[in-house]
Design a protein around this motif. Structure first.
Motif, mmCIF file in Angstrom:
data_model
loop_
_atom_site.group_PDB
_atom_site.id
_atom_site.type_symbol
_atom_site.label_atom_id
_atom_site.label_comp_id
_atom_site.label_asym_id
_atom_site.label_seq_id
_atom_site.Cartn_x
_atom_site.Cartn_y
_atom_site.Cartn_z
ATOM 1 N N ASP A 59 0.826 -1.212 0.000
ATOM 2 C CA ASP A 59 0.000 0.000 0.000
ATOM 3 C C ASP A 59 0.860 1.262 0.000
ATOM 4 O OD1 ASP A 59 -2.227 -1.595 0.028
ATOM 5 O OD2 ASP A 59 -2.579 -1.416 2.183
ATOM 6 N N THR A 60 1.922 1.286 0.816
ATOM 7 C CA THR A 60 2.767 2.479 0.864
ATOM 8 C C THR A 60 3.536 2.664 -0.435
ATOM 9 O OG1 THR A 60 4.591 1.270 1.908
ATOM 10 C CG2 THR A 60 3.006 2.345 3.371
ATOM 11 N N LEU A 61 3.937 1.561 -1.074
ATOM 12 C CA LEU A 61 4.621 1.680 -2.360
ATOM 13 C C LEU A 61 3.677 2.252 -3.405
ATOM 14 C CD1 LEU A 61 6.960 1.227 -4.302
ATOM 15 C CD2 LEU A 61 6.205 -1.139 -4.584
ATOM 16 N N ARG A 62 2.465 1.744 -3.469
ATOM 17 C CA ARG A 62 1.501 2.270 -4.438
ATOM 18 C C ARG A 62 1.267 3.763 -4.208
ATOM 19 N NH1 ARG A 62 -0.656 -2.892 -3.342
ATOM 20 N NH2 ARG A 62 -0.843 -4.194 -5.206
ATOM 21 N N GLN A 63 1.167 4.168 -2.941
ATOM 22 C CA GLN A 63 0.939 5.575 -2.644
ATOM 23 C C GLN A 63 2.106 6.428 -3.152
ATOM 24 O OE1 GLN A 63 -1.823 7.026 -1.474
ATOM 25 N NE2 GLN A 63 -0.785 8.982 -1.822
ATOM 26 N N GLY A 101 9.382 -2.528 -6.095
ATOM 27 C CA GLY A 101 8.600 -2.358 -7.318
ATOM 28 C C GLY A 101 7.386 -3.255 -7.339
ATOM 29 N N ILE A 102 6.532 -3.016 -8.305
ATOM 30 C CA ILE A 102 5.319 -3.818 -8.457
ATOM 31 C C ILE A 102 4.996 -3.936 -9.934
ATOM 32 C CG2 ILE A 102 3.686 -1.882 -8.314
ATOM 33 C CD1 ILE A 102 1.977 -3.754 -6.481
ATOM 34 N N THR A 103 4.529 -5.113 -10.363
ATOM 35 C CA THR A 103 4.184 -5.300 -11.765
ATOM 36 C C THR A 103 2.931 -4.504 -12.109
ATOM 37 O OG1 THR A 103 2.994 -7.335 -11.194
ATOM 38 C CG2 THR A 103 5.261 -7.556 -11.985
ATOM 39 N N ILE A 104 2.738 -4.238 -13.373
ATOM 40 C CA ILE A 104 1.674 -3.352 -13.827
ATOM 41 C C ILE A 104 0.286 -3.852 -13.437
ATOM 42 C CG2 ILE A 104 1.406 -4.392 -16.113
ATOM 43 C CD1 ILE A 104 1.096 -1.523 -17.199
ATOM 44 N N ASP A 105 0.128 -5.167 -13.297
ATOM 45 C CA ASP A 105 -1.161 -5.717 -12.903
ATOM 46 C C ASP A 105 -1.265 -5.924 -11.399
ATOM 47 O OD1 ASP A 105 0.621 -7.730 -12.656
ATOM 48 O OD2 ASP A 105 -0.541 -9.245 -13.712
ATOM 49 N N GLY A 106 -0.191 -5.577 -10.669
ATOM 50 C CA GLY A 106 -0.220 -5.710 -9.219
ATOM 51 C C GLY A 106 -0.031 -7.121 -8.725
ATOM 52 N N GLY A 147 6.649 -3.193 -15.155
ATOM 53 C CA GLY A 147 6.147 -2.501 -13.982
ATOM 54 C C GLY A 147 6.909 -1.243 -13.651
ATOM 55 N N LEU A 148 6.787 -0.810 -12.410
ATOM 56 C CA LEU A 148 7.367 0.448 -11.954
ATOM 57 C C LEU A 148 7.769 0.308 -10.501
ATOM 58 C CD1 LEU A 148 7.781 3.507 -12.761
ATOM 59 C CD2 LEU A 148 5.547 3.934 -11.743
ATOM 60 N N GLY A 149 8.808 1.046 -10.106
ATOM 61 C CA GLY A 149 9.230 0.993 -8.718
ATOM 62 C C GLY A 149 10.074 2.177 -8.341
ATOM 63 N N ILE A 150 10.644 2.115 -7.155
ATOM 64 C CA ILE A 150 11.478 3.185 -6.617
ATOM 65 C C ILE A 150 12.762 2.569 -6.093
ATOM 66 C CG2 ILE A 150 11.657 4.999 -4.870
ATOM 67 C CD1 ILE A 150 8.598 5.142 -4.867
ATOM 68 N N ARG A 151 13.886 3.168 -6.472
ATOM 69 C CA ARG A 151 15.156 2.742 -5.903
ATOM 70 C C ARG A 151 15.701 3.878 -5.060
ATOM 71 N NH1 ARG A 151 19.565 6.261 -7.451
ATOM 72 N NH2 ARG A 151 20.355 5.700 -9.520
ATOM 73 N N MET A 152 16.458 3.517 -4.030
ATOM 74 C CA MET A 152 17.038 4.530 -3.163
ATOM 75 C C MET A 152 18.134 3.886 -2.321
ATOM 76 S SD MET A 152 14.009 4.893 -0.318
ATOM 77 C CE MET A 152 13.372 3.473 0.575
ATOM 78 N N VAL A 153 18.934 4.751 -1.712
ATOM 79 C CA VAL A 153 19.881 4.309 -0.692
ATOM 80 C C VAL A 153 19.323 4.760 0.644
ATOM 81 C CG1 VAL A 153 22.224 4.513 0.211
ATOM 82 C CG2 VAL A 153 21.840 4.436 -2.258
ATOM 83 N N SER A 183 18.250 8.573 0.272
ATOM 84 C CA SER A 183 18.914 9.410 -0.730
ATOM 85 C C SER A 183 18.982 8.654 -2.044
ATOM 86 C CB SER A 183 20.324 9.802 -0.263
ATOM 87 O OG SER A 183 21.131 8.638 -0.125
ATOM 88 N N GLU A 184 19.479 9.323 -3.089
ATOM 89 C CA GLU A 184 19.597 8.693 -4.410
ATOM 90 C C GLU A 184 18.256 8.114 -4.847
ATOM 91 O OE1 GLU A 184 22.289 8.897 -6.155
ATOM 92 O OE2 GLU A 184 23.716 9.533 -4.627
ATOM 93 N N VAL A 185 17.162 8.821 -4.541
ATOM 94 C CA VAL A 185 15.818 8.333 -4.867
ATOM 95 C C VAL A 185 15.551 8.519 -6.360
ATOM 96 C CG1 VAL A 185 13.358 8.613 -4.432
ATOM 97 C CG2 VAL A 185 14.994 8.850 -2.546
ATOM 98 N N GLU A 186 15.089 7.472 -7.011
ATOM 99 C CA GLU A 186 14.764 7.558 -8.433
ATOM 100 C C GLU A 186 13.649 6.577 -8.763
ATOM 101 O OE1 GLU A 186 16.942 6.818 -12.745
ATOM 102 O OE2 GLU A 186 18.106 7.663 -11.072
ATOM 103 N N TYR A 187 12.696 7.023 -9.563
ATOM 104 C CA TYR A 187 11.636 6.146 -10.043
ATOM 105 C C TYR A 187 12.165 5.350 -11.225
ATOM 106 C CZ TYR A 187 8.471 8.715 -7.038
ATOM 107 O OH TYR A 187 7.863 9.263 -5.945
ATOM 108 N N ILE A 188 11.960 4.046 -11.203
ATOM 109 C CA ILE A 188 12.485 3.150 -12.229
ATOM 110 C C ILE A 188 11.319 2.454 -12.926
ATOM 111 C CG2 ILE A 188 13.802 1.044 -12.668
ATOM 112 C CD1 ILE A 188 15.672 3.205 -11.915
#
Length: 520
Positions: free
Chosen positions: A188-192, A247-252, A228-234, A218-223
């Motif tokens: 839920d927090t990732l989707r938000q 990350g999460i696949t496009i269909d969840g 699908g889509l996700g977030i990488r960071m340190v 830090s080093e936050v970037e949307y990938i």
């Protein structure tokens, strides 16, 4: 050829539109930011001030010269240009043109799952930082659901010897999160965070570090990755810096959590993440009261203790025109794979459905089907037995390349619109002791209209058999071989009388009896 089916339920508004490139380069790029490459031996490659043919030449990379790509390739003038630095000169060099590559990747490993548990997962990475990918399944427990982990290693290492803290990619079926509140909250927090695209990830939970304090992101970037889509960071996790991707696949359907050492070359990490391709498989999820599978006219029910979920694999018909396969031509089939089955064994838990029309006449598979049909039509009295002296062998599909050593607790069993036989067996090519992992439940049958054949295989355990083989260093194999028939008779009689099978024969019989073939 295997073909994984896609079940897409789009999450509207979650993923940004992909902007297509304005130019097209006919020779596909094989490199990326952080990738290592070399100029093919022979003629040097020019370094230009800008990524185009008319830009000034400011240096050269000689044949066989090695370099690192600084940024993602740029398509310009029909050529992919690579930004690099060589001998202190920064510039752009052409990757290739007119079907000829001028540079070659130094090292690249493509992971494509080679077993049913992993064959829906693929990605590639530069072997500059890892040379091998080791996949394994992590069973579910009270803390985390069952999932797949792929460790990135410098050499092959068995899954039970992989060092703690190794770089890894973990893939979780989100269907299992309902019974794991912490994972449900992480999703839920990732989707938000993905919805907001705000760059603020201070409240985002990090799998697999749930419950640990996360700070200093830090080093936050949307990938955006292949599916699908996700977030990488340190982030500091429990006081230690970690490069993490959520990350999460496009269909969840799948949640991906990757962890790599902080301080590495993040361009290489990002390339791996962008190349992730998690192909969704139709998943039928069981809750505490069991599950129902209904797929293209095939349906059945199963008790919750038999699986956490069921996945579907479609395998196309194979015609062995060159005579290269041991079994020759094989029919098409749909395989229902049981994930989270309570016991392990040499036969993975599955139900297979074969369209009879796809059996190639005269093939080994077709002959086996004919033998099964004749056996069922004969309605012979089923007698438990050992097949030492050419006893009653029950035909099975697909063929098994070993001897059917015994048939225990056989029983005819009907399903809606069909009939067949179930039994317990063990197949072997040699004289050996039997462990629990060797024995399994088999069901083979056909529909009354002769449209489909069915095969089901499930591992079985019982206290009659040991879980492990004897220590062969202290095992008198010659004495065992001489006494093998007595050993097998005693073992078979105990299996025939046993009532403590896990899972129970009743649950497996109920699953088979619930099979139904409706309109596709």
């Amino acid at each position: 050829m295997k073909r994984i089916l896609f079940l897409l339920v789009l999450l509207i508004g979650l993923f940004p539109a992909v902007v297509s490139a304005q130019e097209t380069c006919s020779l596909p790029t094989r490199l990326y930011a952080g990738g290592h490459a070399y100029v093919t031996p022979g003629t040097a490659n020019n370094l230009r001030a800008q990524p185009n043919r008319t830009a000034a030449v400011i240096g050269q990379i000689p044949g066989s010269g090695n370099f690192v790509v600084i940024s993602d390739p740029v398509c310009s003038g029909g050529i992919y240009w690579l930004q690099t630095e060589y001998n202190g000169i920064s510039g752009w060099t052409a990757e290739g043109v007119d079907g000829e590559y001028f540079v070659e990747p130094t090292s690249r490993y493509v992971f494509t799952g080679y077993e049913p548990e992993f064959d829906h997962i693929s990605f590639d990475f530069d072997t500059f930082w890892a040379s091998f990918a080791a996949p394994y399944t992590v069973p579910g427990d009270a803390i985390a659901p069952e999932h797949v982990e792929i460790a990135l290693l410098s050499q092959y290492t068995p899954s039970d010897q992989i060092p703690a803290g190794s770089p890894l990619v973990a893939v979780y079926p989100t269907a299992l999160f309902a019974e794991y509140p912490a994972y449900q909250q992480a999703g839920d927090t990732l989707r938000q965070a993905l919805y907001s695209q705000s760059g603020s990830v201070t409240d985002m939970l990090v799998v697999p570090f749930l419950g640990r304090e996360v700070s200093g992101q830090s080093e936050v970037e949307y990938i955006t990755f292949a599916t699908g889509l996700g977030i990488r960071m340190v982030a500091n996790v429990g006081g230690s810096p970690v490069f993490t991707f959520q990350g999460i696949t496009i269909d969840g359907a799948y949640y991906i959590a990757a962890t790599f050492p902080a301080g590495g070359d993040y361009r290489l990490y990002d390339h791996l993440l962008r190349s992730l391709d998690i192909q969704t498989q139709p998943a039928f999820v069981t809750g505490k009261n069991g599950g129902v599978v209904d797929y293209q006219g095939v349906s059945f029910q199963f008790d919750a203790s038999l699986a956490a979920w069921v996945e579907v694999l479609e395998v196309e018909q194979f015609i062995d025109e060159m005579g290269e396969s041991m079994y020759g031509s094989m029919p098409a089939y749909t395989e229902f794979q049981f994930r989270g089955f309570p016991v392990d064994g040499i036969q993975p838990p599955r139900v297979q459905v074969f369209p009879i029309s796809t059996f190639e006449p005269g093939s080994i598979a077709a002959n086996g089907l004919s033998a099964l049909q004749a056996f069922l039509n004969g309605n012979a009295t089923l007698t438990p037995h050992i097949n030492f002296d050419g006893g009653q062998v029950i035909p099975v599909i697909p063929p098994i390349n070993a001897m059917q050593v015994f048939v225990a607790q056989p029983q005819y069993l009907d399903f809606d619109g069909g009939h067949g036989v179930r039994f317990i067996s063990y197949y072997s090519q040699s004289v050996n002791p039997i462990a629990n992992s060797d024995m399994f439940y088999i069901y083979v049958g056909v529909t009354d209209d002769q449209t489909f054949a069915v095969a089901a295989y499930f591992p079985l355990h019982t206290a009659v058999l040991p879980d492990d083989y004897p220590d062969m260093n202290n095992f008198d194999y010659e004495a065992f071989s001489a006494n093998y028939q007595t050993y097998m008779n005693e073992t078979f009689n105990a299996l025939q009388a046993a009532t403590d099978y896990a899972p129970t024969l009743t649950l497996l019989d109920q699953l088979i009896a619930s099979l139904s073939f409706g309109a596709g």
